[in-house]
Design a protein around this motif. Sequence first.
Motif, PDB file in Angstrom:
ATOM      1  N   HIS A  29      35.405  49.800  46.940  1.00 28.26           N
ATOM      2  CA  HIS A  29      34.442  49.135  47.830  1.00 28.26           C
ATOM      3  C   HIS A  29      33.282  48.567  47.018  1.00 28.26           C
ATOM      4  CE1 HIS A  29      32.083  48.502  51.554  1.00 28.26           C
ATOM      5  NE2 HIS A  29      31.058  48.876  50.806  1.00 28.26           N
ATOM      6  N   GLU A  30      32.744  49.361  46.121  1.00 30.18           N
ATOM      7  CA  GLU A  30      31.618  48.908  45.305  1.00 30.18           C
ATOM      8  C   GLU A  30      32.031  47.746  44.392  1.00 30.18           C
ATOM      9  OE1 GLU A  30      32.525  52.067  45.714  1.00 30.18           O
ATOM     10  OE2 GLU A  30      30.836  52.736  46.952  1.00 30.18           O
ATOM     11  N   ARG A  31      33.257  47.786  43.886  1.00 30.36           N
ATOM     12  CA  ARG A  31      33.742  46.681  43.053  1.00 30.36           C
ATOM     13  C   ARG A  31      33.769  45.375  43.851  1.00 30.36           C
ATOM     14  NH1 ARG A  31      38.437  48.516  38.852  1.00 30.36           N
ATOM     15  NH2 ARG A  31      37.632  50.578  38.328  1.00 30.36           N
ATOM     16  N   MET A  32      34.264  45.444  45.076  1.00 31.05           N
ATOM     17  CA  MET A  32      34.335  44.234  45.897  1.00 31.05           C
ATOM     18  C   MET A  32      32.941  43.718  46.242  1.00 31.05           C
ATOM     19  SD  MET A  32      37.541  44.352  48.483  1.00 31.05           S
ATOM     20  CE  MET A  32      36.990  45.757  49.431  1.00 31.05           C
ATOM     21  N   VAL A  33      32.044  44.630  46.580  1.00 30.02           N
ATOM     22  CA  VAL A  33      30.674  44.218  46.903  1.00 30.02           C
ATOM     23  C   VAL A  33      30.028  43.524  45.707  1.00 30.02           C
ATOM     24  CG1 VAL A  33      28.354  45.082  47.425  1.00 30.02           C
ATOM     25  CG2 VAL A  33      30.324  45.953  48.712  1.00 30.02           C
ATOM     26  N   THR A  34      30.209  44.084  44.515  1.00 35.59           N
ATOM     27  CA  THR A  34      29.638  43.486  43.307  1.00 35.59           C
ATOM     28  C   THR A  34      30.271  42.129  43.025  1.00 35.59           C
ATOM     29  OG1 THR A  34      29.231  45.681  42.376  1.00 35.59           O
ATOM     30  CG2 THR A  34      29.222  43.819  40.845  1.00 35.59           C
ATOM     31  N   MET A  35      31.611  42.050  43.145  1.00 37.29           N
ATOM     32  CA  MET A  35      32.305  40.785  42.885  1.00 37.29           C
ATOM     33  C   MET A  35      31.866  39.720  43.878  1.00 37.29           C
ATOM     34  SD  MET A  35      34.554  39.624  40.698  1.00 37.29           S
ATOM     35  CE  MET A  35      33.699  38.062  40.619  1.00 37.29           C
ATOM     36  N   ASN A  36      31.759  40.079  45.147  1.00 37.19           N
ATOM     37  CA  ASN A  36      31.307  39.114  46.154  1.00 37.19           C
ATOM     38  C   ASN A  36      29.876  38.676  45.897  1.00 37.19           C
ATOM     39  OD1 ASN A  36      33.730  39.034  47.533  1.00 37.19           O
ATOM     40  ND2 ASN A  36      33.117  40.511  49.087  1.00 37.19           N
ATOM     41  N   GLY A  37      29.055  39.579  45.377  1.00 34.36           N
ATOM     42  CA  GLY A  37      27.684  39.206  45.040  1.00 34.36           C
ATOM     43  C   GLY A  37      27.651  38.157  43.938  1.00 34.36           C
ATOM     44  N   ILE A  38      28.499  38.324  42.925  1.00 33.10           N
ATOM     45  CA  ILE A  38      28.588  37.329  41.852  1.00 33.10           C
ATOM     46  C   ILE A  38      29.045  35.984  42.411  1.00 33.10           C
ATOM     47  CG2 ILE A  38      29.873  36.680  39.761  1.00 33.10           C
ATOM     48  CD1 ILE A  38      29.959  39.710  39.081  1.00 33.10           C
TER      49      ILE A  38
ATOM     50  N   HIS B  71      38.160  49.490  33.800  1.00 30.63           N
ATOM     51  CA  HIS B  71      36.700  49.474  33.683  1.00 30.63           C
ATOM     52  C   HIS B  71      36.233  48.025  33.605  1.00 30.63           C
ATOM     53  CE1 HIS B  71      36.707  53.785  33.068  1.00 30.63           C
ATOM     54  NE2 HIS B  71      37.565  53.655  32.069  1.00 30.63           N
ATOM     55  N   PRO B  72      36.088  47.349  34.741  1.00 33.86           N
ATOM     56  CA  PRO B  72      35.687  45.937  34.709  1.00 33.86           C
ATOM     57  C   PRO B  72      34.273  45.759  34.154  1.00 33.86           C
ATOM     58  CG  PRO B  72      35.658  46.789  36.964  1.00 33.86           C
ATOM     59  CD  PRO B  72      36.283  47.850  36.110  1.00 33.86           C
ATOM     60  N   ASP B  73      34.115  44.747  33.318  1.00 29.34           N
ATOM     61  CA  ASP B  73      32.815  44.400  32.753  1.00 29.34           C
ATOM     62  C   ASP B  73      32.254  43.256  33.600  1.00 29.34           C
ATOM     63  OD1 ASP B  73      30.689  43.313  31.315  1.00 29.34           O
ATOM     64  OD2 ASP B  73      31.610  43.741  29.361  1.00 29.34           O
ATOM     65  N   PHE B  74      31.376  43.576  34.526  1.00 33.97           N
ATOM     66  CA  PHE B  74      30.896  42.565  35.467  1.00 33.97           C
ATOM     67  C   PHE B  74      30.021  41.511  34.801  1.00 33.97           C
ATOM     68  CE2 PHE B  74      32.166  45.879  38.485  1.00 33.97           C
ATOM     69  CZ  PHE B  74      32.910  45.108  39.376  1.00 33.97           C
ATOM     70  N   GLY B  75      29.356  41.873  33.724  1.00 33.36           N
ATOM     71  CA  GLY B  75      28.606  40.875  32.974  1.00 33.36           C
ATOM     72  C   GLY B  75      29.532  39.836  32.367  1.00 33.36           C
ATOM     73  N   GLU B  76      30.617  40.300  31.779  1.00 31.54           N
ATOM     74  CA  GLU B  76      31.603  39.385  31.204  1.00 31.54           C
ATOM     75  C   GLU B  76      32.265  38.553  32.302  1.00 31.54           C
ATOM     76  OE1 GLU B  76      35.844  39.537  28.727  1.00 31.54           O
ATOM     77  OE2 GLU B  76      34.761  41.383  29.204  1.00 31.54           O
ATOM     78  N   ILE B  77      32.575  39.192  33.420  1.00 35.26           N
ATOM     79  CA  ILE B  77      33.193  38.464  34.536  1.00 35.26           C
ATOM     80  C   ILE B  77      32.280  37.346  35.018  1.00 35.26           C
ATOM     81  CG2 ILE B  77      33.899  38.656  36.956  1.00 35.26           C
ATOM     82  CD1 ILE B  77      34.886  41.520  36.268  1.00 35.26           C
ATOM     83  N   GLU B  78      30.994  37.651  35.174  1.00 32.76           N
ATOM     84  CA  GLU B  78      30.068  36.628  35.652  1.00 32.76           C
ATOM     85  C   GLU B  78      29.940  35.489  34.642  1.00 32.76           C
ATOM     86  OE1 GLU B  78      25.651  36.108  37.671  1.00 32.76           O
ATOM     87  OE2 GLU B  78      26.433  38.117  37.251  1.00 32.76           O
ATOM     88  N   ASN B  79      29.907  35.815  33.364  1.00 34.24           N
ATOM     89  CA  ASN B  79      29.822  34.756  32.346  1.00 34.24           C
ATOM     90  C   ASN B  79      31.055  33.846  32.387  1.00 34.24           C
ATOM     91  OD1 ASN B  79      27.342  35.611  31.385  1.00 34.24           O
ATOM     92  ND2 ASN B  79      28.228  36.912  29.781  1.00 34.24           N
ATOM     93  N   THR B  80      32.224  34.441  32.576  1.00 35.65           N
ATOM     94  CA  THR B  80      33.458  33.654  32.653  1.00 35.65           C
ATOM     95  C   THR B  80      33.467  32.785  33.897  1.00 35.65           C
ATOM     96  OG1 THR B  80      34.653  35.404  31.476  1.00 35.65           O
ATOM     97  CG2 THR B  80      35.974  33.764  32.647  1.00 35.65           C
ATOM     98  N   MET B  81      33.029  33.358  35.003  1.00 32.73           N
ATOM     99  CA  MET B  81      32.964  32.580  36.236  1.00 32.73           C
ATOM    100  C   MET B  81      31.967  31.434  36.107  1.00 32.73           C
ATOM    101  SD  MET B  81      33.400  35.245  39.410  1.00 32.73           S
ATOM    102  CE  MET B  81      33.630  33.902  40.576  1.00 32.73           C
TER     103      MET B  81
END
Length: 218
Positions: free
Chosen positions: A151-160, A109-119
């Motif tokens: 697919h949705e995970r990759m799209v979201t990650m690429n958006g970040i 369950h990736p936390d995209f908010g946390e991922i973006e903050n780390t990036m």
Amino acid sequence: MTEESDPLCLPTATAAALLADAPWRRFGVIGDSLSAGIGDPTPGYANQGWADRVANVLKLVHPDLQYLNTSESGVTTARTVTHQLDRMLDFGPDLMHLPCGPNDILRRHPDFGEIENTMRRMYDLAAGTRAQLTTFTLGRAFIVPAFADWHERMVTMNGITRRLAAEYDAVVIDMWNHPVNDRDNLLSADRIHFSTSGQAVMATEVVQHLARVLKTDE
């Protein structure tokens, strides 16, 4: 097809000519296996990852080029920040490649908010070097069937990645819809990493994008 006949690859001499005016003399790469350029050999292609290829091109332009690649297979952005960035900051690159989070989205369950903050922290620290920053987007051929929403995970990650790169003036080498994704022999046996034929194409894309930066700066 071989590297010499591949329409998506540049001969090394041509690539060096495109970067003849390049100012970069300290090339640094941090991140994961994508940054490292890991991939199975492809007959007819040099057995090299994209980063080593780009370093070799830059060495033709500046034989005194210093190159440091601290990438580790399987690491997340957080581990890259805590285990690689200090060494890279000490190195002092003027051209620096950053990862784009493929291992971050392998969690259940990736936390995209946390991922973006780390990036963002990674970009903040990298920007302090005043280096020209580069990054990739994930190619659509990178598939992990275990996750129905991959697919949705990759799209979201690429958006970040695209959003942060734009904010920090990083060059984005966009592999998401690149035609190389359609090649039958693109992926290694693990069905994740690009083989060396894909690595050659990625290196060409990096060189061409850097050449555009030089033209823009003229």
